[in-house]
Design an enzyme around this catalytic site. Structure first.
Site, PDB file in Angstrom:
ATOM      1  N   HIS A  36       0.838  -1.207   0.000  1.00 20.74           N
ATOM      2  CA  HIS A  36       0.000   0.000   0.000  1.00 20.74           C
ATOM      3  C   HIS A  36       0.877   1.263   0.000  1.00 20.74           C
ATOM      4  O   HIS A  36       0.632   2.204  -0.750  1.00 20.74           O
ATOM      5  CB  HIS A  36      -0.890   0.048   1.250  1.00 20.74           C
ATOM      6  N   LYS A  46     -14.873  -9.098   4.563  1.00 27.56           N
ATOM      7  CA  LYS A  46     -13.771  -9.367   5.503  1.00 27.56           C
ATOM      8  C   LYS A  46     -14.157  -8.989   6.930  1.00 27.56           C
ATOM      9  O   LYS A  46     -14.943  -8.080   7.147  1.00 27.56           O
ATOM     10  CB  LYS A  46     -12.544  -8.530   5.120  1.00 27.56           C
ATOM     11  N   ARG A  48      -1.671  -6.699  -8.015  1.00 26.37           N
ATOM     12  CA  ARG A  48      -0.536  -7.603  -7.792  1.00 26.37           C
ATOM     13  C   ARG A  48      -0.486  -8.741  -8.795  1.00 26.37           C
ATOM     14  O   ARG A  48       0.568  -9.252  -9.124  1.00 26.37           O
ATOM     15  CB  ARG A  48      -0.613  -8.220  -6.390  1.00 26.37           C
ATOM     16  N   SER A 105      -2.171  -8.103   3.631  1.00 25.97           N
ATOM     17  CA  SER A 105      -2.459  -7.772   5.032  1.00 25.97           C
ATOM     18  C   SER A 105      -2.640  -9.065   5.825  1.00 25.97           C
ATOM     19  O   SER A 105      -2.190  -9.164   6.973  1.00 25.97           O
ATOM     20  CB  SER A 105      -3.724  -6.920   5.114  1.00 25.97           C
TER      21      SER A 105
HETATM   22  N1  COA Z   1       0.688  -4.571  -2.676  1.00 25.81           N
HETATM   23  C1  COA Z   1       0.533  -5.602  -1.836  1.00 25.81           C
HETATM   24  N2  COA Z   1      -0.666  -5.974  -1.317  1.00 25.81           N
HETATM   25  C2  COA Z   1      -1.732  -5.261  -1.654  1.00 25.81           C
HETATM   26  C3  COA Z   1      -1.654  -4.171  -2.510  1.00 25.81           C
HETATM   27  C4  COA Z   1      -0.378  -3.832  -3.027  1.00 25.81           C
HETATM   28  N3  COA Z   1      -0.204  -2.814  -3.863  1.00 25.81           N
HETATM   29  N4  COA Z   1      -2.877  -3.664  -2.684  1.00 25.81           N
HETATM   30  C5  COA Z   1      -3.687  -4.416  -1.957  1.00 25.81           C
HETATM   31  N5  COA Z   1      -3.009  -5.374  -1.332  1.00 25.81           N
HETATM   32  C6  COA Z   1      -3.556  -6.428  -0.486  1.00 25.81           C
HETATM   33  C7  COA Z   1      -3.962  -6.000   0.882  1.00 25.81           C
HETATM   34  O1  COA Z   1      -2.902  -6.156   1.769  1.00 25.81           O
HETATM   35  C8  COA Z   1      -5.158  -6.884   1.155  1.00 25.81           C
HETATM   36  O2  COA Z   1      -4.746  -8.139   1.640  1.00 25.81           O
HETATM   37  P1  COA Z   1      -5.791  -9.181   2.356  1.00 25.81           P
HETATM   38  O3  COA Z   1      -6.720  -9.670   1.287  1.00 25.81           O
HETATM   39  O4  COA Z   1      -4.924 -10.235   2.885  1.00 25.81           O
HETATM   40  O5  COA Z   1      -6.525  -8.406   3.422  1.00 25.81           O
HETATM   41  C9  COA Z   1      -5.781  -7.043  -0.222  1.00 25.81           C
HETATM   42  O6  COA Z   1      -4.745  -6.860  -1.126  1.00 25.81           O
HETATM   43  C10 COA Z   1      -6.782  -5.977  -0.596  1.00 25.81           C
HETATM   44  O7  COA Z   1      -6.958  -5.068   0.444  1.00 25.81           O
HETATM   45  P2  COA Z   1      -7.108  -3.514   0.406  1.00 25.81           P
HETATM   46  O8  COA Z   1      -6.499  -2.891  -0.780  1.00 25.81           O
HETATM   47  O9  COA Z   1      -6.665  -3.008   1.744  1.00 25.81           O
HETATM   48  O10 COA Z   1      -8.620  -3.311   0.325  1.00 25.81           O
HETATM   49  P3  COA Z   1      -9.812  -4.186  -0.197  1.00 25.81           P
HETATM   50  O11 COA Z   1      -9.534  -4.876  -1.484  1.00 25.81           O
HETATM   51  O12 COA Z   1     -10.296  -5.029   0.928  1.00 25.81           O
HETATM   52  O13 COA Z   1     -10.772  -2.964  -0.416  1.00 25.81           O
HETATM   53  C11 COA Z   1     -12.549  -1.751  -1.404  1.00 25.81           C
HETATM   54  C12 COA Z   1     -11.753  -3.020  -1.313  1.00 25.81           C
HETATM   55  C13 COA Z   1     -12.614  -0.994  -0.103  1.00 25.81           C
HETATM   56  C14 COA Z   1     -11.931  -0.832  -2.417  1.00 25.81           C
HETATM   57  C15 COA Z   1     -13.896  -2.257  -1.838  1.00 25.81           C
HETATM   58  O14 COA Z   1     -14.422  -3.039  -0.817  1.00 25.81           O
HETATM   59  C16 COA Z   1     -14.833  -1.156  -2.209  1.00 25.81           C
HETATM   60  O15 COA Z   1     -14.624  -0.359  -3.078  1.00 25.81           O
HETATM   61  N6  COA Z   1     -15.928  -1.109  -1.546  1.00 25.81           N
HETATM   62  C17 COA Z   1     -16.881  -0.098  -1.849  1.00 25.81           C
HETATM   63  C18 COA Z   1     -18.249  -0.644  -1.942  1.00 25.81           C
HETATM   64  C19 COA Z   1     -18.879  -0.171  -3.205  1.00 25.81           C
HETATM   65  O16 COA Z   1     -18.921   1.000  -3.520  1.00 25.81           O
HETATM   66  N7  COA Z   1     -19.382  -1.149  -3.971  1.00 25.81           N
HETATM   67  C20 COA Z   1     -19.947  -0.882  -5.257  1.00 25.81           C
HETATM   68  C21 COA Z   1     -18.997  -1.189  -6.386  1.00 25.81           C
HETATM   69  S1  COA Z   1     -18.672  -2.918  -6.512  1.00 25.81           S
END
Ligand code: COA
Length: 159
Positions: A17, A43, A92, A130
């Site tokens: 991140h 989650k 990724r 994470s």
């Molecule tokens: N490098 C390494 N790891 C990464 C990364 C990077 N550049 N980017 C993300 N990750 C990992 C994180 O560590 C995390 O690991 P985990 O799965 O073990 O927890 C995973 O990838 C993704 O997590 P993160 O980027 O923190 O967030 P998320 O994918 O859980 O978040 C949202 C998703 C918040 C963007 C999504 O839930 C969202 O947009 N919700 C909005 C709801 C909405 O509007 N819905 C309508 C449209 S569908």
């Protein structure tokens, strides 16, 4: 003013991140980058929203354009409320791509004026997650190559 949102669960913030945040700042594509901490309905987080926000705030205080906020509801509605024109997400691998592409297309249909921009992960962060940081720390290992020291120290107090 160009405003970008970098949304995520950030449970916790990892080096992956942080790398995306640094690179977006260097690119100069936005004047303000809002790190939007939110719940992911798929989650169950270890850290509360406030704990996640505090860690990110501490680790991004050197970046002038970065702000940290808690975001609820539809992401595009939140982005609109902040007058943002961009949503940033890191990629990724192919699995991330499929998931992110689906979200980006849905968000595009809900808000055609807001663009999603994908930033590819650096090679060293491809296996960072994470969940891995939490699991390694919980089992007594060192996740120092995956997350900032402040994150790992905080996790140790929680686990
Ligand atoms: N490098 C390494 N790891 C990464 C990364 C990077 N550049 N980017 C993300 N990750 C990992 C994180 O560590 C995390 O690991 P985990 O799965 O073990 O927890 C995973 O990838 C993704 O997590 P993160 O980027 O923190 O967030 P998320 O994918 O859980 O978040 C949202 C998703 C918040 C963007 C999504 O839930 C969202 O947009 N919700 C909005 C709801 C909405 O509007 N819905 C309508 C449209 S569908």
């Amino acid at each position: 003013m160009r405003i970008a949102i970098y949304p995520g669960t950030f449970d916790p913030l990892t080096n992956g991140h942080l790398d995306i945040i640094e690179r977006v700042c260097k690119l100069g594509i936005s004047d303000r980058l809002i790190i939007a901490v939110r719940e992911n309905l798929r989650k169950s987080p270890l850290l509360s929203l406030v704990e996640r926000l505090a860690l990110i705030y501490k680790l991004t205080s050197d970046f002038d354009q970065v702000e940290v906020d808690i975001c609820t509801g539809l992401l595009v509605e939140y982005a609109r409320s902040k007058y943002a024109s961009m949503i940033i997400r890191g990629l990724r691998n192919g699995m991330d791509f499929n998931y992110e592409m689906e979200m980006a297309v849905i968000n595009q249909s809900l808000a055609p004026d807001i663009e999603t921009l994908f930033i590819p992960s650096k090679a060293e962060n491809i296996y960072v997650s994470s969940s891995a940081v939490k699991e390694i720390t919980k089992l007594g290992g060192s996740a120092g190559s995956m997350a900032p020291a402040a994150v790992i120290e905080y996790l140790k107090t929680k686990l």
